[in-house]
Structure formats: C-alpha cells, structure tokens
Design a protein around this motif. Sequence first.
Motif, short mmCIF file in Angstrom:
data_model
loop_
_atom_site.label_atom_id
_atom_site.label_comp_id
_atom_site.label_asym_id
_atom_site.label_seq_id
_atom_site.Cartn_x
_atom_site.Cartn_y
_atom_site.Cartn_z
N CYS A 1 0.87 -1.17 0.00
CA CYS A 1 0.00 0.00 0.00
C CYS A 1 0.91 1.23 0.00
N HIS A 2 0.36 2.36 -0.37
CA HIS A 2 1.18 3.57 -0.47
C HIS A 2 1.80 3.95 0.87
N SER A 3 1.05 3.80 1.95
CA SER A 3 1.55 4.16 3.27
C SER A 3 2.76 3.31 3.67
N CYS A 4 2.65 2.00 3.48
CA CYS A 4 3.76 1.11 3.82
C CYS A 4 4.97 1.35 2.92
N HIS A 5 4.71 1.61 1.64
CA HIS A 5 5.82 1.87 0.72
C HIS A 5 6.54 3.16 1.09
N SER A 6 5.78 4.19 1.45
CA SER A 6 6.38 5.45 1.86
C SER A 6 7.22 5.28 3.12
N ALA A 7 6.69 4.52 4.08
CA ALA A 7 7.42 4.29 5.33
C ALA A 7 8.71 3.52 5.06
N ARG A 8 8.64 2.51 4.22
CA ARG A 8 9.84 1.72 3.91
C ARG A 8 10.87 2.58 3.18
N THR A 9 10.43 3.38 2.23
CA THR A 9 11.34 4.25 1.49
C THR A 9 12.03 5.23 2.43
N ALA A 10 11.27 5.83 3.33
CA ALA A 10 11.85 6.77 4.29
C ALA A 10 12.87 6.08 5.18
N ARG A 11 12.54 4.88 5.64
CA ARG A 11 13.47 4.12 6.49
C ARG A 11 14.73 3.76 5.71
N ASP A 12 14.58 3.31 4.47
CA ASP A 12 15.73 2.92 3.67
C ASP A 12 16.62 4.12 3.34
N GLN A 13 16.02 5.25 3.06
CA GLN A 13 16.81 6.44 2.69
C GLN A 13 17.53 7.04 3.87
N SER A 14 17.05 6.80 5.08
CA SER A 14 17.72 7.36 6.25
C SER A 14 18.68 6.36 6.88
N PHE A 15 18.74 5.13 6.35
CA PHE A 15 19.62 4.10 6.90
C PHE A 15 21.07 4.58 6.82
N GLY A 16 21.74 4.52 7.94
CA GLY A 16 23.14 4.90 7.98
C GLY A 16 23.38 6.38 8.15
N ARG A 17 22.33 7.16 8.16
CA ARG A 17 22.49 8.60 8.36
C ARG A 17 22.39 8.92 9.84
N ARG A 18 23.15 9.88 10.23
CA ARG A 18 23.13 10.31 11.60
C ARG A 18 22.09 11.40 11.77
N ILE A 19 21.24 11.26 12.75
CA ILE A 19 20.21 12.27 12.99
C ILE A 19 20.62 13.08 14.21
N GLY A 20 20.61 14.41 14.01
CA GLY A 20 20.91 15.30 15.13
C GLY A 20 22.27 15.80 15.16
#
Length: 52
Positions: A33-52
């Motif tokens: 579904c679009h919601s799950c795909h968006s969540a997965r994409t956001a998680r994948d794109q932020s993988f390995g990035r430092r937040i803060g």
Amino acid sequence: MCCEAGRVAPARDVDHIDGDARNNARSNLRPLCHSCHSARTARDQSFGRRIG
C-alpha cells in the motif's frame, strides 16, 4: 507489510525488495500500500544517516 500488522489495504505501489530500482526481476518486486511503501522508502533512505 499491512498483513503482517493485521491490516488489509489495497496495494498501490511496487516495492523493490533489495532497494535497487534497476533490479526489476519479478522475485525482487512486491506490492505494498502507499503508506507502507512510503514508510519503507523513508526508512531505507535514512539508513546509515546520523540524525541530530
């Protein structure tokens, strides 16, 4: 992913399981579904990035 969470939603997007948009082998594609795909994409794109 919806089914795993106990929800039923129509699939609207195609997800590349390995994250490689160039790999269009059927075994690498799954409907989400679009919601799950968006969540997965956001998680994948932020993988390995430092937040803060």
